[in-house]
Design an enzyme around this catalytic site. Structure first.
Site, PDB file in Angstrom:
ATOM      1  N   VAL A   1       0.830  -1.210   0.000  1.00 53.77           N
ATOM      2  CA  VAL A   1       0.000   0.000   0.000  1.00 53.77           C
ATOM      3  C   VAL A   1       0.863   1.259   0.000  1.00 53.77           C
ATOM      4  O   VAL A   1       0.639   2.196  -0.778  1.00 53.77           O
ATOM      5  CB  VAL A   1      -0.959   0.008   1.213  1.00 53.77           C
ATOM      6  CG1 VAL A   1      -1.720   1.332   1.305  1.00 53.77           C
ATOM      7  CG2 VAL A   1      -1.938  -1.160   1.122  1.00 53.77           C
TER       8      VAL A   1
ATOM      9  N   THR B   1      -5.269  -0.819   6.400  1.00 51.48           N
ATOM     10  CA  THR B   1      -6.593  -1.369   6.703  1.00 51.48           C
ATOM     11  C   THR B   1      -6.660  -1.654   8.196  1.00 51.48           C
ATOM     12  O   THR B   1      -5.950  -2.522   8.704  1.00 51.48           O
ATOM     13  CB  THR B   1      -6.837  -2.652   5.891  1.00 51.48           C
ATOM     14  OG1 THR B   1      -6.769  -2.333   4.499  1.00 51.48           O
ATOM     15  CG2 THR B   1      -8.199  -3.248   6.204  1.00 51.48           C
TER      16      THR B   1
ATOM     17  N   LYS C   1     -14.149  -0.047   4.256  1.00 58.38           N
ATOM     18  CA  LYS C   1     -13.065  -0.869   3.693  1.00 58.38           C
ATOM     19  C   LYS C   1     -13.305  -2.347   3.976  1.00 58.38           C
ATOM     20  O   LYS C   1     -13.235  -3.198   3.079  1.00 58.38           O
ATOM     21  CB  LYS C   1     -11.717  -0.415   4.277  1.00 58.38           C
ATOM     22  CG  LYS C   1     -10.560  -1.372   4.037  1.00 58.38           C
ATOM     23  CD  LYS C   1     -10.267  -1.563   2.560  1.00 58.38           C
ATOM     24  CE  LYS C   1      -9.067  -2.490   2.375  1.00 58.38           C
ATOM     25  NZ  LYS C   1      -8.738  -2.707   0.971  1.00 58.38           N
TER      26      LYS C   1
ATOM     27  N   ASN D   1     -14.399  -5.553   1.105  1.00 61.18           N
ATOM     28  CA  ASN D   1     -13.686  -6.820   0.916  1.00 61.18           C
ATOM     29  C   ASN D   1     -14.522  -8.011   1.376  1.00 61.18           C
ATOM     30  O   ASN D   1     -14.497  -9.078   0.762  1.00 61.18           O
ATOM     31  CB  ASN D   1     -12.349  -6.791   1.653  1.00 61.18           C
ATOM     32  CG  ASN D   1     -11.273  -6.070   0.856  1.00 61.18           C
ATOM     33  OD1 ASN D   1     -11.481  -5.728  -0.315  1.00 61.18           O
ATOM     34  ND2 ASN D   1     -10.136  -5.831   1.460  1.00 61.18           N
TER      35      ASN D   1
ATOM     36  N   GLY E   1     -13.713 -21.317  -8.095  1.00 61.60           N
ATOM     37  CA  GLY E   1     -12.322 -21.733  -8.241  1.00 61.60           C
ATOM     38  C   GLY E   1     -11.866 -22.520  -7.037  1.00 61.60           C
ATOM     39  O   GLY E   1     -12.681 -23.092  -6.301  1.00 61.60           O
TER      40      GLY E   1
ATOM     41  N   CYS F   1      -5.513  -9.500   1.555  1.00 58.55           N
ATOM     42  CA  CYS F   1      -6.686  -8.691   1.936  1.00 58.55           C
ATOM     43  C   CYS F   1      -7.881  -9.519   2.376  1.00 58.55           C
ATOM     44  O   CYS F   1      -8.288  -9.454   3.540  1.00 58.55           O
ATOM     45  CB  CYS F   1      -7.088  -7.786   0.778  1.00 58.55           C
ATOM     46  SG  CYS F   1      -5.833  -6.541   0.385  1.00 58.55           S
TER      47      CYS F   1
ATOM     48  N   LYS G   1      -7.513 -11.901   5.566  1.00 59.40           N
ATOM     49  CA  LYS G   1      -7.213 -11.128   6.771  1.00 59.40           C
ATOM     50  C   LYS G   1      -8.385 -10.237   7.168  1.00 59.40           C
ATOM     51  O   LYS G   1      -8.742 -10.142   8.348  1.00 59.40           O
ATOM     52  CB  LYS G   1      -5.955 -10.287   6.523  1.00 59.40           C
ATOM     53  CG  LYS G   1      -5.547  -9.384   7.670  1.00 59.40           C
ATOM     54  CD  LYS G   1      -4.177  -8.782   7.434  1.00 59.40           C
ATOM     55  CE  LYS G   1      -4.203  -7.709   6.368  1.00 59.40           C
ATOM     56  NZ  LYS G   1      -4.814  -6.441   6.809  1.00 59.40           N
TER      57      LYS G   1
ATOM     58  N   ARG H   1       0.765 -14.996  -0.196  1.00 60.70           N
ATOM     59  CA  ARG H   1       0.062 -15.032   1.093  1.00 60.70           C
ATOM     60  C   ARG H   1      -1.300 -15.698   0.931  1.00 60.70           C
ATOM     61  O   ARG H   1      -2.098 -15.292   0.098  1.00 60.70           O
ATOM     62  CB  ARG H   1      -0.085 -13.606   1.644  1.00 60.70           C
ATOM     63  CG  ARG H   1       1.208 -13.052   2.188  1.00 60.70           C
ATOM     64  CD  ARG H   1       1.101 -11.600   2.589  1.00 60.70           C
ATOM     65  NE  ARG H   1       1.013 -10.716   1.427  1.00 60.70           N
ATOM     66  CZ  ARG H   1       1.014  -9.385   1.514  1.00 60.70           C
ATOM     67  NH1 ARG H   1       1.074  -8.790   2.686  1.00 60.70           N
ATOM     68  NH2 ARG H   1       0.946  -8.646   0.420  1.00 60.70           N
TER      69      ARG H   1
END
Length: 444
Positions: free
Chosen positions: A11, A121, A210, A214, A259, A266, A269, A334
């Site tokens: 970021v 975040t 935020k 997500n 998938g 992001c 977490k 990650r």
């Protein structure tokens, strides 16, 4: 404008370089001396399309600087962004120690008004904690200096972050201060010319937005993944279902691709952190807990299909694996689904030969040198003498392979398609046993 940014991770580096590229003067701060040295020399620690060019150009033109000196950074700019990591605690809650360390540094070194902006975040209420930490530090100094704390969450997609920053859908700022609104309007003016994308919210609503964004996207993915497992059992084709529901404008086509699970820095977490936030105020987030549970289970779907085809004992078998990064156009490993696949294949006795256009160096760093993992020079080298192909990431290079060439290299014409890149009927025509996510398996 002069801007200082604490943190040169994903970021911080994207934010700093894009602001500098647009004409602002930016100093980025990091505690890692080697990292700062490398950045000054144009060595970028992450792969992100377009990032290296704008970093090098902005450094060359004198608008982007890197330092380890927090005092210099606080002295340099009226506007200070906090863009350090907020790693999850053991219970999934966001760890604010690095954010609060920056707040303390600002309080120690500021001599006049400073606007501190949370770009990391962070959970709802974090701006209040930053404000309190600065106040506490100023009090210890016996100093009375004005400052503001605002929220400005990032909405950057890995693999498209530079474009997302340069051409944002929205720019959300959490503040109740007219002074902050004026400063933020000036800062973001270069990115706000077409129409007004700035949205001013109260701080807590900005922080929650935020996480909500997500969590909503992760929910769509897990919903489709759960449906894909149902489609497997019912004999339906999830791709046809996807097209059927996506044509409804209330639903749309974005983020409804089934998938082998989502990953990255992001979604996993942030979903966990929002669950912990909800638990902390006595309002358990049952839906979000299920989203996370579904995703964790989905990462094992490919392994289950492999076991069903080859059996539980994979001793002596080698699997070619295309795609390591959690998504294309990044080297981020990650929470990558490929890691679950690889580690479970090892447990069953198999070896893996992997190829990824960008993430092999990072994978080697994670696992070190071990006999059970090798890296190939290209996608076809990975196939040589492999018992089957496993696809974990939808890189464009994997979308239209030379299946005739692949057949000459593989021991068995078997493909485990974790991203539904290939059509089952066409694969059967080519003589391949093709296992996808929620799609029919045709007899060869």
């Amino acid at each position: 404008m002069k801007v200082s940014i604490f943190g040169t991770g994903y970021v911080g580096l994207v934010t700093g370089s894009c602001l500098a590229h647009s004409g602002h003067h930016v100093t980025c701060v990091d505690v890692d001396e080697q990292k700062v040295k490398n950045l000054r020399e144009g060595v970028i620690p992450i792969f992100e399309p377009g990032l290296e060019n704008i970093v090098k150009q902005s450094v060359k033109e004198g608008r982007l600087h890197f330092t380890t000196d927090a005092k210099d950074a606080v002295d340099y700019a009226e506007m200070i962004f906090i863009a350090v990591g907020t790693p999850p605690d053991e219970d999934g809650a966001a760890d604010l120690r690095y954010v609060l360390q920056v707040a303390e540094s600002v309080g120690e070194h500021m001599q006049k008004y400073r606007l501190v902006v949370n770009k990391s975040t962070v959970p709802v209420g974090s701006a209040d904690k930053v404000k309190a930490k600065i106040a506490e530090t100023l009090q210890k100094r016996g100093a009375d200096i004005p400052y503001d704390v605002a929220s400005n969450p990032e909405f950057l997609k890995e693999g498209a972050a530079v474009n997302d920053f340069m051409k944002p859908d929205r720019i959300i700022v959490g503040t109740d201060s007219d002074r902050v609104r004026k400063l933020m309007r000036e800062l973001y003016a270069p990115f706000n010319r077409n129409h007004d994308k700035l949205m001013f919210l109260d701080v807590r609503s900005s922080e929650l937005t935020k996480y909500a964004a997500n969590a909503m996207l992760a929910t769509k993915i897990s919903f489709m993944n759960e449906l894909s497992r149902l489609a497997d059992k019912l004999g339906a084709d999830i791709e046809l279902v996807r097209k059927g529901i996506g044509s409804d404008p209330r639903i749309g086509y974005s983020f409804i691709y089934p998938g082998c699970g989502y990953g990255g820095s992001c979604f996993p977490k942030d979903v966990k952190a929002l669950v912990q936030t909800a638990n902390g105020v006595g309002e358990p987030a049952q839906l979000l807990s299920a989203v996370e549970d579904v995703n964790e289970a989905q990462k094992f779907v490919l392994v289950d299909k492999i076991k069903k085809h080859f059996g539980e004992n994979l001793q002596g078998k080698t699997f070619a694996l295309w795609g390591l990064a959690f998504k294309p156009n990044t080297d981020d490993m990650r929470e990558a689904p490929s890691r679950v696949v690889i580690e479970n294949l090892w447990k069953l006795g198999a070896k893996v030969v992997a190829y990824d256009p960008e993430a092999m160096k990072e994978t080697a760093r994670i696992y070190g040198e071990i006999d059970e993992l090798a890296f190939a020079g290209n996608e076809y080298d990975a196939l040589e003498n492999a018992d089957a192909l496993v696809v974990c990431t939808e890189w464009s290079a994997f979308r239209s392979p030379d299946w005739e060439k692949a057949a000459s290299l593989l021991k068995n014409k078997v493909v485990f398609d974790g991203r539904n890149l290939y059509e089952p009927d066409l694969m059967a025509e080519k003589g391949y046993k093709h296992y996808a996510i929620g799609r029919p398996v045709y007899e060869v």
